[in-house]
Design a protein around this motif. Structure first.
Motif, PDB file in Angstrom:
ATOM      1  N   SER A  32      -6.917  18.827  -1.638  1.00 15.98           N
ATOM      2  CA  SER A  32      -6.162  18.090  -2.653  1.00 15.98           C
ATOM      3  C   SER A  32      -6.388  16.598  -2.465  1.00 15.98           C
ATOM      4  O   SER A  32      -6.572  16.123  -1.339  1.00 15.98           O
ATOM      5  CB  SER A  32      -4.667  18.408  -2.561  1.00 15.98           C
ATOM      6  N   ILE A  33      -6.381  15.892  -3.579  1.00 13.48           N
ATOM      7  CA  ILE A  33      -6.506  14.437  -3.524  1.00 13.48           C
ATOM      8  C   ILE A  33      -5.244  13.811  -4.098  1.00 13.48           C
ATOM      9  O   ILE A  33      -4.635  14.331  -5.023  1.00 13.48           O
ATOM     10  CB  ILE A  33      -7.751  13.938  -4.297  1.00 13.48           C
ATOM     11  N   GLU A  34      -4.833  12.707  -3.484  1.00  9.43           N
ATOM     12  CA  GLU A  34      -3.678  11.950  -3.959  1.00  9.43           C
ATOM     13  C   GLU A  34      -4.040  10.482  -3.986  1.00  9.43           C
ATOM     14  O   GLU A  34      -4.861  10.010  -3.189  1.00  9.43           O
ATOM     15  CB  GLU A  34      -2.457  12.176  -3.057  1.00  9.43           C
ATOM     16  N   SER A  35      -3.409   9.757  -4.882  1.00 14.95           N
ATOM     17  CA  SER A  35      -3.745   8.355  -5.064  1.00 14.95           C
ATOM     18  C   SER A  35      -3.019   7.469  -4.071  1.00 14.95           C
ATOM     19  O   SER A  35      -1.953   7.813  -3.558  1.00 14.95           O
ATOM     20  CB  SER A  35      -3.386   7.919  -6.483  1.00 14.95           C
ATOM     21  N   THR A  36      -3.615   6.322  -3.827  1.00 19.15           N
ATOM     22  CA  THR A  36      -2.908   5.292  -3.070  1.00 19.15           C
ATOM     23  C   THR A  36      -1.759   4.758  -3.923  1.00 19.15           C
ATOM     24  O   THR A  36      -1.735   4.931  -5.134  1.00 19.15           O
ATOM     25  CB  THR A  36      -3.864   4.144  -2.708  1.00 19.15           C
ATOM     26  N   ILE A  37      -0.810   4.122  -3.283  1.00 20.10           N
ATOM     27  CA  ILE A  37       0.399   3.648  -3.956  1.00 20.10           C
ATOM     28  C   ILE A  37       0.446   2.127  -3.875  1.00 20.10           C
ATOM     29  O   ILE A  37      -0.035   1.530  -2.914  1.00 20.10           O
ATOM     30  CB  ILE A  37       1.647   4.277  -3.289  1.00 20.10           C
ATOM     31  N   GLY A  38       1.010   1.489  -4.883  1.00 18.28           N
ATOM     32  CA  GLY A  38       1.118   0.033  -4.888  1.00 18.28           C
ATOM     33  C   GLY A  38       1.904  -0.496  -3.700  1.00 18.28           C
ATOM     34  O   GLY A  38       2.782   0.179  -3.157  1.00 18.28           O
ATOM     35  N   ILE A  39       1.594  -1.714  -3.290  1.00 16.33           N
ATOM     36  CA  ILE A  39       2.168  -2.272  -2.058  1.00 16.33           C
ATOM     37  C   ILE A  39       3.324  -3.228  -2.327  1.00 16.33           C
ATOM     38  O   ILE A  39       4.283  -3.289  -1.556  1.00 16.33           O
ATOM     39  CB  ILE A  39       1.076  -3.031  -1.274  1.00 16.33           C
ATOM     40  N   TYR A  40       3.241  -4.001  -3.408  1.00 18.19           N
ATOM     41  CA  TYR A  40       4.247  -5.031  -3.689  1.00 18.19           C
ATOM     42  C   TYR A  40       5.645  -4.399  -3.788  1.00 18.19           C
ATOM     43  O   TYR A  40       5.817  -3.282  -4.256  1.00 18.19           O
ATOM     44  CB  TYR A  40       3.902  -5.757  -4.987  1.00 18.19           C
ATOM     45  N   GLY A  41       6.634  -5.128  -3.293  1.00 19.88           N
ATOM     46  CA  GLY A  41       8.024  -4.684  -3.395  1.00 19.88           C
ATOM     47  C   GLY A  41       8.463  -3.671  -2.362  1.00 19.88           C
ATOM     48  O   GLY A  41       9.640  -3.285  -2.336  1.00 19.88           O
ATOM     49  N   THR A  42       7.558  -3.251  -1.478  1.00 16.92           N
ATOM     50  CA  THR A  42       7.939  -2.206  -0.519  1.00 16.92           C
ATOM     51  C   THR A  42       8.972  -2.697   0.493  1.00 16.92           C
ATOM     52  O   THR A  42       9.769  -1.906   0.994  1.00 16.92           O
ATOM     53  CB  THR A  42       6.710  -1.660   0.216  1.00 16.92           C
ATOM     54  N   GLY A  43       8.990  -3.987   0.781  1.00 17.20           N
ATOM     55  CA  GLY A  43      10.017  -4.512   1.673  1.00 17.20           C
ATOM     56  C   GLY A  43      11.400  -4.373   1.075  1.00 17.20           C
ATOM     57  O   GLY A  43      12.379  -4.081   1.772  1.00 17.20           O
ATOM     58  N   LEU A  44      11.513  -4.569  -0.231  1.00 14.43           N
ATOM     59  CA  LEU A  44      12.790  -4.409  -0.910  1.00 14.43           C
ATOM     60  C   LEU A  44      13.214  -2.943  -0.949  1.00 14.43           C
ATOM     61  O   LEU A  44      14.399  -2.625  -0.775  1.00 14.43           O
ATOM     62  CB  LEU A  44      12.698  -4.979  -2.323  1.00 14.43           C
TER      63      LEU A  44
ATOM     64  N   LYS B 165     -12.129   4.026   5.293  1.00 11.09           N
ATOM     65  CA  LYS B 165     -12.589   2.791   4.653  1.00 11.09           C
ATOM     66  C   LYS B 165     -12.655   1.704   5.719  1.00 11.09           C
ATOM     67  O   LYS B 165     -12.029   1.795   6.778  1.00 11.09           O
ATOM     68  CB  LYS B 165     -11.605   2.363   3.554  1.00 11.09           C
ATOM     69  N   THR B 166     -13.375   0.633   5.409  1.00 11.12           N
ATOM     70  CA  THR B 166     -13.469  -0.474   6.357  1.00 11.12           C
ATOM     71  C   THR B 166     -12.399  -1.529   6.117  1.00 11.12           C
ATOM     72  O   THR B 166     -12.251  -2.458   6.907  1.00 11.12           O
ATOM     73  CB  THR B 166     -14.849  -1.148   6.263  1.00 11.12           C
ATOM     74  N   SER B 167     -11.651  -1.395   5.015  1.00 11.50           N
ATOM     75  CA  SER B 167     -10.609  -2.381   4.735  1.00 11.50           C
ATOM     76  C   SER B 167      -9.473  -1.749   3.948  1.00 11.50           C
ATOM     77  O   SER B 167      -9.635  -0.691   3.327  1.00 11.50           O
ATOM     78  CB  SER B 167     -11.179  -3.553   3.924  1.00 11.50           C
ATOM     79  N   CYS B 168      -8.321  -2.417   3.955  1.00 14.63           N
ATOM     80  CA  CYS B 168      -7.163  -1.963   3.175  1.00 14.63           C
ATOM     81  C   CYS B 168      -7.382  -2.203   1.690  1.00 14.63           C
ATOM     82  O   CYS B 168      -7.045  -1.365   0.854  1.00 14.63           O
ATOM     83  CB  CYS B 168      -5.907  -2.696   3.619  1.00 14.63           C
ATOM     84  N   ILE B 169      -7.936  -3.369   1.366  1.00  9.06           N
ATOM     85  CA  ILE B 169      -8.070  -3.741  -0.041  1.00  9.06           C
ATOM     86  C   ILE B 169      -9.038  -2.832  -0.782  1.00  9.06           C
ATOM     87  O   ILE B 169      -9.009  -2.738  -2.009  1.00  9.06           O
ATOM     88  CB  ILE B 169      -8.492  -5.219  -0.175  1.00  9.06           C
ATOM     89  N   ALA B 170      -9.883  -2.110  -0.057  1.00 11.68           N
ATOM     90  CA  ALA B 170     -10.814  -1.176  -0.701  1.00 11.68           C
ATOM     91  C   ALA B 170     -10.061  -0.111  -1.484  1.00 11.68           C
ATOM     92  O   ALA B 170     -10.524   0.349  -2.533  1.00 11.68           O
ATOM     93  CB  ALA B 170     -11.717  -0.519   0.347  1.00 11.68           C
ATOM     94  N   CYS B 171      -8.898   0.289  -0.974  1.00 12.66           N
ATOM     95  CA  CYS B 171      -8.079   1.298  -1.652  1.00 12.66           C
ATOM     96  C   CYS B 171      -7.014   0.678  -2.548  1.00 12.66           C
ATOM     97  O   CYS B 171      -6.380   1.392  -3.331  1.00 12.66           O
ATOM     98  CB  CYS B 171      -7.377   2.198  -0.632  1.00 12.66           C
ATOM     99  N   HIS B 172      -6.799  -0.627  -2.408  1.00 15.63           N
ATOM    100  CA  HIS B 172      -5.732  -1.303  -3.162  1.00 15.63           C
ATOM    101  C   HIS B 172      -6.273  -2.560  -3.844  1.00 15.63           C
ATOM    102  O   HIS B 172      -5.772  -3.657  -3.607  1.00 15.63           O
ATOM    103  CB  HIS B 172      -4.587  -1.682  -2.228  1.00 15.63           C
ATOM    104  N   PRO B 173      -7.284  -2.439  -4.703  1.00 14.77           N
ATOM    105  CA  PRO B 173      -7.799  -3.645  -5.372  1.00 14.77           C
ATOM    106  C   PRO B 173      -6.712  -4.295  -6.217  1.00 14.77           C
ATOM    107  O   PRO B 173      -5.916  -3.612  -6.861  1.00 14.77           O
ATOM    108  CB  PRO B 173      -8.934  -3.093  -6.245  1.00 14.77           C
TER     109      PRO B 173
END
Length: 532
Positions: free
Chosen positions: A265-277, A152-160
């Protein structure tokens, strides 16, 4: 106690059947264990020597869960209200330092209170701009250095909406496609010559590893005909009533040879918020949860990640990020690594091409010059920008819980514990001393994950059949933030009900208990999940 306790064995007096048995271990220890009917045994299992795993999930009762799943789970529920009637700790899913009370379409995009208090808002915003920016193939320009191959050309493309993307049957979709594809052998190992995250796009004159991935959706019917015991269909009253579906994938025009036994096999992207915690949870705390689960006789037996050398702390750390716990720390985690794998943009700590020797050799055989990619690449993404990206990544807040005082939500929370959900979706953790961002230290957080992998059954086999328990915090806001509620490792579940119904393997007992709840109880449980 090493064996199950089926005091009801699915209801009625079946547990006291004359052709039943009492586990030998329980007899030897003189434990008052009720008889277990032979009908409860899986084929090939033998009476008194049977273990919990030899029992058919539909025979597991609430008392079994109480003894052999929840026996050492902390069942204390945090307060929903303080003495002054203000919102209590149950609402602060990200702790005092990491919770935002924004609950609109921007809920996943907010800086943690600790980021604001530390005066890091400017760095946070600059990191956010990197996440949202589109990389280009030109060199020496902002957001330059894309390719030679990329996803992809951006991160947000996989994490709208800063969450996870939706299910699709169009893998080539640039924005909103939630899938990463892997070409692998039956044991899950990546086929030689291919990148682990399949690169299906390229900058001319270079060629991608494949022209694309074909996704096909299949119907799944369980042994109950996709109906509850009361006769109602799964997803009753909604689109897709009575239907469960799952995807399969196939590679389109592969560039390199493939073995006969390859799979995609295909796997989904994972949410980003809270990963620092999550990053702030100590390794030893995760190992303690692993030991807790394995000390019980029940089916829940999580697998911890491998020990991975961390170059920043110069010691080994326990893998806890990604679906397969393949990354140990956020500095080397799915985000910091993903921005490199997705775009192939080099930086000082990722100077090698994200590619393979076979890809280079194929281009040479076609007369395409790839000599520049055989050496370390000049940084195209500065470490200064990367550090700001990580301030943003680490600093994303977790939305507060909502509606916890409602009677139906409180009832659903009780059911969540009663049917054993909390054994894998561990509600509460206390963060340790966290050097990357000290305000995150000592926080009581409620992500609802044990950060361990679990066998989810052959029905869920993809690259593997083990997956890390996904956090539940924020899931109730997915439709607001990203416009969908698709979940599970390959987004086969369209809502919470389907997600529960796809629980097989270690979690099938909880699926069976959920199926046997009343319609009202099932709704209350889902109301609780939506409140998180």
């Amino acid at each position: 106690m090493l064996f199950l306790c089926l005091s009801c064995c699915g209801g009625g007096d079946g547990g006291l059947a004359s052709d039943g048995f009492v586990p030998k271990k329980a007899r030897d220890l003189k434990i008052g264990h009720p008889k277990i009917p032979l009908a409860a045994l899986k084929p090939g299992s033998s009476g008194e020597l049977a273990k919990f795993g030899d029992i058919r999930p539909e025979f597991v009762s609430f008392s079994c869960v109480a003894c052999h799943v929840n026996a050492t789970v902390d069942m204390r529920l945090p307060k929903t209200r303080n003495s002054d009637a203000s919102k209590g700790p149950a609402y602060y899913l990200g702790g005092e330092a990491g919770t935002t009370f924004t609950s609109n379409s921007k809920a996943f995009e907010q800086p943690a209170p600790a980021v604001v208090e530390a005066g890091l808002e400017s760095d946070f915003k600059q990191g956010e701009a990197i996440f949202e920016g589109n990389f280009v193939s030109d060199k020496g320009v902002p957001f330059g250095g894309l390719g030679p191959t990329y996803m992809k050309t951006s991160c947000i493309a996989c994490h709208p909406g800063y969450g996870r993307a939706r299910r699709t049957d169009n893998f080539d979709l640039e924005y909103g496609n939630g899938y990463i594809a892997t070409v692998h052998r039956p044991d899950g190992s990546v086929v030689e010559g291919y990148t682990e995250m399949l690169q299906t796009k390229s900058v001319k004159p270079y060629l991608p590893y494949a022209k694309g991935v074909k996704i096909t959706w299949h119907k799944f019917v369980d042994k109950y005909g996709n109906r509850y015991p009361d006769g109602s269909l799964y997803n009753s009253g909604r689109a897709g009533e009575g239907e469960l579906v799952y995807p399969s994938a196939e590679i389109i025009e592969p560039l390199l040879p493939l073995p006969k036994d390859y799979k995609v096999s295909i796997e989904s992207t994972i949410g980003i918020y809270g990963t620092g915690l999550l990053d702030a949870i100590p390794d030893e705390a995760i190992l303690a949860e692993y030991r807790r689960q394995h000390a019980l006789a029940g089916p829940v037996k999580g697998i911890h990640g491998n020990w991975i050398y961390d170059h920043k702390s110069k010691r080994k750390r326990l893998g806890k990020f990604t679906w397969h716990c393949s990354r140990a720390t956020l500095d080397d985690g799915p985000g910091s690594n993903g921005i490199y794998n997705t775009t192939n943009v080099a930086r000082a700590d990722r100077s090698e091409l994200y590619g393979t020797r076979q890809w280079l050799e194929k281009h040479e055989s076609l007369g395409i010059d790839v000599s520049e990619f055989k050496r370390a690449q000049a940084p195209e993404f500065s470490m200064e920008d990367f550090e700001k990206f990580m301030v943003w990544h680490r600093g994303l807040a977790v939305p507060a819980a909502r509606n916890l005082d409602r009677p139906e939500v409180l009832a659903g929370r009780e059911t969540f514990y009663k049917i054993g959900c909390a054994s894998c979706h561990k509600p509460e953790w206390t963060t340790g001393e966290y050097a990357p961002f000290k305000p995150y230290s000592g926080q009581i957080i409620r992500p609802y994950t044990d950060l361990l992998m679990h066998d989810m059954g052959e029905e869920n086999r993809g690259r593997f059949r083990t997956y890390r328990t996904p956090p539940l915090w924020g899931r109730g806001l997915m439709r607001k933030t990203a416009g969908h509620s698709d979940m599970f490792h390959d987004l086969r579940a369209r809502n919470f009900e389907e997600a529960i119904l796809w629980h097989f393997g270690e979690a099938e007992f909880a699926r069976e208990l959920f199926r046997n709840l009343t319609q009202r109880e099932r709704g209350e449980l889902i109301d609780f999940l939506k409140s998180l």
